[in-house]
Design a protein around this motif. Structure first.
Motif, PDB file in Angstrom:
ATOM      1  N   VAL A   1       0.848  -1.195   0.000  1.00 38.72           N
ATOM      2  CA  VAL A   1       0.000   0.000   0.000  1.00 38.72           C
ATOM      3  C   VAL A   1       0.885   1.247   0.000  1.00 38.72           C
ATOM      4  O   VAL A   1       1.877   1.327   0.722  1.00 38.72           O
ATOM      5  CB  VAL A   1      -0.916  -0.001   1.240  1.00 38.72           C
ATOM      6  CG1 VAL A   1      -1.623   1.345   1.374  1.00 38.72           C
ATOM      7  CG2 VAL A   1      -1.938  -1.122   1.147  1.00 38.72           C
TER       8      VAL A   1
ATOM      9  N   ARG B   1      -3.632   1.580  -3.574  1.00 40.56           N
ATOM     10  CA  ARG B   1      -4.498   1.109  -2.501  1.00 40.56           C
ATOM     11  C   ARG B   1      -4.900  -0.332  -2.762  1.00 40.56           C
ATOM     12  O   ARG B   1      -4.878  -0.780  -3.921  1.00 40.56           O
ATOM     13  CB  ARG B   1      -5.746   1.986  -2.428  1.00 40.56           C
ATOM     14  CG  ARG B   1      -5.472   3.467  -2.263  1.00 40.56           C
ATOM     15  CD  ARG B   1      -6.750   4.265  -2.466  1.00 40.56           C
ATOM     16  NE  ARG B   1      -6.519   5.708  -2.309  1.00 40.56           N
ATOM     17  CZ  ARG B   1      -7.416   6.631  -2.622  1.00 40.56           C
ATOM     18  NH1 ARG B   1      -8.612   6.282  -3.080  1.00 40.56           N
ATOM     19  NH2 ARG B   1      -7.124   7.913  -2.444  1.00 40.56           N
TER      20      ARG B   1
ATOM     21  N   SER C   1      -1.842  -4.952   1.782  1.00 37.29           N
ATOM     22  CA  SER C   1      -1.812  -4.102   2.988  1.00 37.29           C
ATOM     23  C   SER C   1      -0.952  -4.741   4.074  1.00 37.29           C
ATOM     24  O   SER C   1      -0.489  -5.859   3.933  1.00 37.29           O
ATOM     25  CB  SER C   1      -3.229  -3.902   3.501  1.00 37.29           C
ATOM     26  OG  SER C   1      -3.843  -5.144   3.729  1.00 37.29           O
TER      27      SER C   1
END
Length: 114
Positions: A13, A85, A114
């Motif tokens: 991320v 993202r 992430s």
């Protein structure tokens, strides 16, 4: 028209990637070239598009983070992706609209973890 996409990969991320689409055949810099993306189970969605003499189109979901530009050396387009993202995870496809026909490259997978 043949399109060859490259540049996908796995990034954390906030990371960055640049996708490249090289075009060959009967295509000029006046033709519209675009990047789409698709997540399994969903329809393909337009991310960014370029047409000569018009401002580039950038989807709201990536505006301010992604940039589309011409790659004159490869007669194609680049997609610079910043601040990635998890929801940007998808297979990205290059598209060219030439003389009323749509041409697709093979996809390149982008995975944001992430």
């Amino acid at each position: 028209v043949q399109l060859q996409a490259s540049g996908g990969g796995s990034v954390p991320v906030g990371g960055s990637l640049t996708l490249s689409c090289a075009a060959s055949g009967s295509i000029s810099n006046l033709d519209t070239m675009s990047w789409y993306r698709q997540v399994p189970g969903n329809s393909r969605e337009l991310v960014a598009s370029m047409t000569a003499n018009y401002p580039p189109y950038i989807d709201l979901s990536v505006k301010g983070r992604f940039t589309i530009s011409r790659d004159n050396a490869k007669n194609g387009v680049l997609l610079q992706m910043n601040s990635l993202r998890p929801e940007d995870t998808a297979t990205y496809y290059c598209n060219a609209h030439v003389q009323g026909r749509y041409h697709w490259g093979q996809g390149t997978l982008v995975t944001v973890s992430s």
